[in-house]
Design an enzyme around this catalytic site. Structure first.
Site: not given
Ligand code: HMG
Length: 384
Positions: A79, A111, A201, A233
């Protein structure tokens, strides 16, 4: 007829960024990335490395001259394509010196693309048992500086040779897919970086998994207990772990599969998201880092591509599969050149400058085995 993965190779770019440094630069607690996302480093590709060079390098690491004479189809799942019309597979076919009477195509669905490629390869081999199909998953994941997805970026390619009587994994015929028309992550034609509804997502990833797995269980009569490991994935490792937890009904099974899961994310943790190659990088990590697997073990796969299409399928490990693997991959990964955040921002986001006639200006030379050498009249010229 038994059809599946006969060889698997991986290529990554030379540069790496420690996410502790990124956390410091973005004023974020480093444990958010290390513990919260389970991600510790990300691979950085310079402008002279793209899906063509990474894909060619991954394939070159596994192919013999005999393979190149037998391959009659090259499929590149991606992609992060470098051309809207010409398939990267055509260029890779040429760089590798594969015999000319082959079909070369690019496949896209976020992906999920290379998983579709694997299915097409299997169908092709079923009809042409003596031929071989090269399936490459190659991507560079860029979300942009200081974006939500920034710590999950990455770059790399996985190449798989699909044949009859494979040496590593026999693919079963139990595939179940789901298509859902959603906007969780997408990249309109004129945008450099994807648009992401991050939290949505993550919910869709898990909901597609649970609903597709329910259908898989009904259709096949199999359950998680039947599998020695599960590869998912991996957009970032914590997402995969959450997925596994969402479908495991039995504590003992969850404990056993979680142990395998941690072996299956060792490479992903230091590479980052390589989009369509992520699930196969996880499979490679499992194979090369687990002492708990034996021939005949069944492996379950969950492939997810935003937009969204997902697929659950499985395969069976072949006797002697270990002979086809590498022992020193982690040592090679540790040899990469570490960059500072400032250098990362310069290298990863550099763009090729063209003059009015479409010729590149001041493009750095790159001594890697496969690299973009120049652009001449809008044509990308590679060296190998
Ligand atoms: P965010 O909103 O900045 O992070 O980004 P958050 O606030 O959700 O925190 C992430 C985790 O860190 C959480 O854990 C927090 O609690 C923890 P969870 O509760 O989820 O288990 N955390 C901490 N842990 C320890 N010590 C600390 C601390 N602070 C926070 N101090 C988000 C997260 C995934 C939204 C962002 O990274 C993002 O937008 N990523 C891109 C999209 C993505 O990867 N989506 C995944 C599903 S879609 C997919 O897989 C397809 C894809 O590969 C694309 C394709 O298909 O082509 C993306």
């Amino acid at each position: 007829m038994k059809i599946g993965i006969d060889k698997i190779g991986f290529a990554f770019p030379e540069f790496v960024l420690d996410l502790a440094d990124l956390a410091a630069a973005r004023n974020v607690d480093p444990n958010k990335f290390k513990v919260g996302l389970l991600q510790s480093e990300m691979a950085i590709a310079p402008v002279t490395q793209d899906i063509v060079t990474l894909g060619a390098q991954a394939a070159a690491s596994i192919l013999t001259e005999e393979d190149k004479q037998a391959i009659d189809m090259v499929i590149v799942g991606t992609e992060s394509s470098v051309d809207q019309s010409k398939a990267a597979a055509v260029v890779i076919h040429s760089l590798l010196g594969i015999q000319p009477f082959a079909r070369s195509i690019e496949m896209k669905e976020a992906c999920y693309g290379a998983t579709a490629g694997l299915s097409l390869a299997k169908t092709h081999i079923a009809q042409n048992p003596d031929s071989k199909v090269l399936v490459i998953a190659s991507d560079i994941a860029k979300y942009g500086i200081a974006s939500g997805g920034e710590p999950t970026q990455g770059a790399g390619a996985v190449a798989m040779l699909v044949t009859a009587d494979p040496s590593i994994l026999v693919l079963n015929s139990d595939n179940v897919c789901q298509t859902r028309d959603i906007y969780d992550f997408w990249r309109p034609n004129d945008d450099k970086y994807p648009r992401v509804d991050g939290k949505y997502s993550t919910e869709q990833y898990t909901d597609c998994l649970t609903t597709t797995f329910d259908y898989y269980k009904k259709k096949t009569g199999k359950d998680l207990e039947d599998f020695a490991a599960m590869c998912l994935h991996i957009p970032f490792p914590k997402q995969g772990l959450k997925g596994l937890r969402a479908i495991a009904a039995n504590e003992d099974t969850l404990t056993r599969l979680t142990d395998r899961f941690y072996e299956a994310i060792i490479y992903n943790q230091v590479i980052g998201n390589i989009y369509t190659g992520s699930i196969f990088l996880s499979f490679l990590s499992l194979l090369e880092n687990s002492q708990a697997l034996t021939a005949g073990d069944e492996i379950l796969f969950y492939s997810y591509g935003s937009g969204a299409v997902c697929e659950i399928f499985s395969g069976s490990l072949v006797e002697g599969y270990q002979a086809s693997l590498q022992e020193k991959r982690m040592a090679d990964l540790n040899q990469r050149t570490k960059v500072s955040v400032e250098e990362y921002e310069k290298i990863f986001f550099e763009e090729i400058v063209l003059d009015e006639a479409g010729n590149s200006i001041d493009l750095n030379s790159d001594e890697s085995p496969y690299a973009l050498e120049k652009v001449v009249e809008f044509k990308r010229i590679y060296h190998s």
